[in-house]
Design an enzyme around this catalytic site. Structure first.
Site, mmCIF file in Angstrom:
data_model
loop_
_atom_site.group_PDB
_atom_site.id
_atom_site.type_symbol
_atom_site.label_atom_id
_atom_site.label_comp_id
_atom_site.label_asym_id
_atom_site.label_seq_id
_atom_site.Cartn_x
_atom_site.Cartn_y
_atom_site.Cartn_z
ATOM 1 N N CYS A 88 0.829 -5.173 15.127
ATOM 2 C CA CYS A 88 1.147 -4.614 13.682
ATOM 3 C C CYS A 88 0.652 -5.644 12.890
ATOM 4 O O CYS A 88 1.119 -6.971 12.725
ATOM 5 C CB CYS A 88 2.598 -4.423 13.582
ATOM 6 S SG CYS A 88 2.860 -4.062 11.652
ATOM 7 N N CYS B 230 3.072 8.130 2.110
ATOM 8 C CA CYS B 230 3.484 7.209 3.115
ATOM 9 C C CYS B 230 3.576 5.833 2.270
ATOM 10 O O CYS B 230 2.803 5.273 1.619
ATOM 11 C CB CYS B 230 2.447 6.791 3.900
ATOM 12 S SG CYS B 230 2.760 5.556 4.986
ATOM 13 N N CYS C 96 6.659 -8.108 6.786
ATOM 14 C CA CYS C 96 7.828 -7.886 7.565
ATOM 15 C C CYS C 96 8.160 -8.964 8.768
ATOM 16 O O CYS C 96 7.371 -9.620 9.036
ATOM 17 C CB CYS C 96 7.148 -6.563 8.406
ATOM 18 S SG CYS C 96 8.690 -6.012 9.588
ATOM 19 N N CYS D 76 -1.760 5.134 8.700
ATOM 20 C CA CYS D 76 -0.302 4.301 8.685
ATOM 21 C C CYS D 76 -0.461 3.424 9.407
ATOM 22 O O CYS D 76 -0.757 3.322 10.611
ATOM 23 C CB CYS D 76 0.632 5.403 9.033
ATOM 24 S SG CYS D 76 1.580 5.984 7.714
ATOM 25 N N GLU E 185 0.898 -1.213 0.201
ATOM 26 C CA GLU E 185 -0.041 0.232 0.161
ATOM 27 C C GLU E 185 0.847 1.216 -0.138
ATOM 28 O O GLU E 185 1.998 1.246 0.616
ATOM 29 C CB GLU E 185 -0.881 -0.087 1.124
ATOM 30 C CG GLU E 185 -1.875 -1.070 1.163
ATOM 31 C CD GLU E 185 -2.869 -1.045 2.480
ATOM 32 O OE1 GLU E 185 -3.869 -1.783 2.098
ATOM 33 O OE2 GLU E 185 -2.636 0.029 3.251
ATOM 34 N N CYS F 220 6.337 -7.338 15.571
ATOM 35 C CA CYS F 220 5.809 -6.532 16.303
ATOM 36 C C CYS F 220 4.113 -7.044 16.846
ATOM 37 O O CYS F 220 3.384 -7.270 15.719
ATOM 38 C CB CYS F 220 5.635 -5.044 16.420
ATOM 39 S SG CYS F 220 7.546 -4.451 15.882
HETATM 40 N N1 SAH Z 1 8.703 -1.075 10.283
HETATM 41 C C1 SAH Z 1 8.722 0.504 10.628
HETATM 42 C C2 SAH Z 1 7.853 1.407 9.487
HETATM 43 C C3 SAH Z 1 6.510 0.953 9.283
HETATM 44 S S1 SAH Z 1 5.097 0.952 10.578
HETATM 45 C C4 SAH Z 1 8.444 0.713 11.951
HETATM 46 O O1 SAH Z 1 8.181 -0.128 12.634
HETATM 47 O O2 SAH Z 1 8.773 1.784 12.392
HETATM 48 C C5 SAH Z 1 4.774 2.644 10.687
HETATM 49 C C6 SAH Z 1 4.409 2.970 12.214
HETATM 50 O O3 SAH Z 1 2.959 2.286 12.445
HETATM 51 C C7 SAH Z 1 5.543 2.135 13.248
HETATM 52 O O4 SAH Z 1 5.467 3.230 14.258
HETATM 53 C C8 SAH Z 1 4.401 1.382 13.679
HETATM 54 O O5 SAH Z 1 4.789 0.540 14.826
HETATM 55 C C9 SAH Z 1 3.109 1.743 13.775
HETATM 56 N N2 SAH Z 1 1.868 0.555 13.886
HETATM 57 C C10 SAH Z 1 2.148 -0.594 13.202
HETATM 58 N N3 SAH Z 1 0.998 -1.164 13.564
HETATM 59 C C11 SAH Z 1 0.189 -0.341 13.946
HETATM 60 C C12 SAH Z 1 -1.264 -0.318 14.492
HETATM 61 N N4 SAH Z 1 -1.942 -1.093 14.394
HETATM 62 N N5 SAH Z 1 -1.594 0.819 14.971
HETATM 63 C C13 SAH Z 1 -1.168 1.981 15.100
HETATM 64 N N6 SAH Z 1 0.072 2.132 14.565
HETATM 65 C C14 SAH Z 1 0.981 1.056 14.039
HETATM 66 FE FE1 SF4 Z 2 7.442 -4.535 11.054
HETATM 67 FE FE2 SF4 Z 2 5.260 -3.748 11.860
HETATM 68 FE FE3 SF4 Z 2 7.130 -3.966 13.518
HETATM 69 FE FE4 SF4 Z 2 7.113 -2.028 11.628
HETATM 70 S S1 SF4 Z 2 5.810 -2.143 13.338
HETATM 71 S S2 SF4 Z 2 8.791 -3.429 12.321
HETATM 72 S S3 SF4 Z 2 6.305 -3.038 9.892
HETATM 73 S S4 SF4 Z 2 6.174 -5.472 12.192
#
Ligand code: SAH
Ligand code: SF4
Length: 362
Positions: free
Chosen positions: A117, A103, A110, A339, A90, A114
């Site tokens: 996520c 974005c 990934c 995002c 996306e 996390c």
């Molecule tokens: N992988 C990178 C960038 C992509 S995610 C990172 O982790 O920084 C961009 C942001 O969205 C990150 O801060 C991530 O932790 C956050 N994010 C991921 N899943 C989310 C969710 N379900 N709700 C809110 N923020 C989220």
């Molecule tokens: Fe990967 Fe999602 Fe963690 Fe960013 S927040 S490092 S996209 S698993």
């Protein structure tokens, strides 16, 4: 055939020089491609005919297909790009008064898992190529015709690598794409307007500092190792003290004199007053700003977002201790464009989108 989006200017210059063409032609081509958004070599009128023929024989300009292109009520626009094998990534454009932020994604899926996520829950599929990364910017600028005021001012003024994937886990392709964003002969964006967001890959942060120091956002999400280990598993490899050392180090070359810490607000996980005070202590020696992100729910996540009052209280504690703290506005809710909200299973979603297109509903 080489996809021009996959190579850098120097490589291209030496390739054409070897074939007997003047190196300055490379810069002309870059201007056509990135500034004029022209991909047809035949229409690049100031290139010599033999050079145009040479290009057509050896190079192509190609980008992924778009499976989905939708604009939200608030103007946020989202594209879903087809990455083959029923995968998609996306790209989201967020228009604001004086800027347009794109974005973009860096990987399909990934590997860092996390827990909050949806991308992390899907696991890792593959890295995007440099071409697939820069194509997102090229296509967005090209399609956002309503947002043009002149060729000099493209609609996308800021880029954040906050889409799907961990950019620093796809280092070479991401840095290649960043360099095109910064290059005066291509997009000419300032380093302040290009942000890499990372969950904390310490060696890559240190490398980025020397190779291409753009603005840095770090997904902190926790005030101590205990909570961070549980929700951002890469913390077990690079715990907070090493992460903070890397952030300090990065600041020597950072285009802004602060690091942005992202902090997803998870109800009863990391959102108490004590957590806020722990954070105040944790960051007291580093120049930083906080961006609190309301958790974007997705099916079976097992988490809830902190409610609005809790987020405001958390913010107030940080602000009362002189930490600039913003709350991320949720944009494009009606098209799942927030995002980090790559909700649901992307494979399923792509299939669904393709099906809807086939059925003529999109
Ligand atoms: N992988 C990178 C960038 C992509 S995610 C990172 O982790 O920084 C961009 C942001 O969205 C990150 O801060 C991530 O932790 C956050 N994010 C991921 N899943 C989310 C969710 N379900 N709700 C809110 N923020 C989220
Ligand atoms: Fe990967 Fe999602 Fe963690 Fe960013 S927040 S490092 S996209 S698993």
């Amino acid at each position: 055939m080489i996809n021009i989006f996959d190579i850098d200017l120097e490589t291209f210059q030496s390739q054409i020089a070897q074939a007997g063409h003047q190196p300055f032609r490379a810069k002309q081509l870059w201007r056509w491609l990135y500034k004029e958004e022209q991909t047809d070599f035949e229409l690049m009128t100031d290139l010599a005919k033999d050079f145009r023929q040479y290009l057509a024989q050896h190079y192509q300009v190609s980008f992924p297909n778009i499976n989905f292109d939708h604009t939200s009520k608030d103007g946020t626009r989202k594209w879903l790009f087809d990455m083959g094998e029923n995968n998609a990534i996306e790209t989201v454009f967020i228009p604001e008064k004086n800027r347009g932020t794109l974005c973009i994604s860096s990987q399909v899926g990934c590997a860092l898992e996390c827990t909050f996520c949806s991308t992390g829950r899907q696991g890792f599929n593959r890295n995007l190529s440099q071409a697939e990364i820069i194509s997102q910017l090229w296509v967005a600028n090209q399609m956002l015709t309503d947002h043009y005021d002149s060729q000099e001012h493209k609609p996308v003024t800021n880029v954040v690598m906050m889409g799907m994937g961990e950019p620093l886990a796809n280092y070479d392709n991401v840095v290649g794409a960043l360099k095109i964003m910064l290059d005066d002969k291509a997009y000419g964006l300032s380093r302040r307007r290009v942000t890499v967001s990372t969950s904390g890959l310490v060696p890559a942060i240190l490398k980025l500092k020397n190779d291409c120091p753009v603005s840095l956002a770090v997904s902190l999400h926790a005030p101590n190792n205990r909570i961070r280990d549980a929700i951002v598993p890469i913390n077990k490899k690079y715990p907070l003290n090493t992460l903070f050392d890397a952030c300090h180090d990065y600041l020597e070359k950072a285009p802004r004199d602060f690091i942005t810490f992202e902090y997803v607000m998870l109800r009863d996980v990391n959102d108490s007053d004590e957590n806020a005070m722990e954070l105040v202590n944790l960051v007291k020696n580093i120049s930083c700003k906080f961006n609190l992100i309301p958790f974007n729910p997705f099916p079976k996540s097992g988490y809830e977002s902190s409610n609005k009052d809790r987020i405001l209280k958390f913010q107030k504690i940080l602000i009362d201790h002189d930490i600039v703290t913003t709350i991320r506005k949720t944009r494009g809710d009606d098209i799942d464009a927030a995002c980090g909200q790559l909700a649901g299973d992307v494979q399923d979603r792509t299939k669904r989108t393709i099906r809807l297109i086939q059925e003529g509903k999109k």
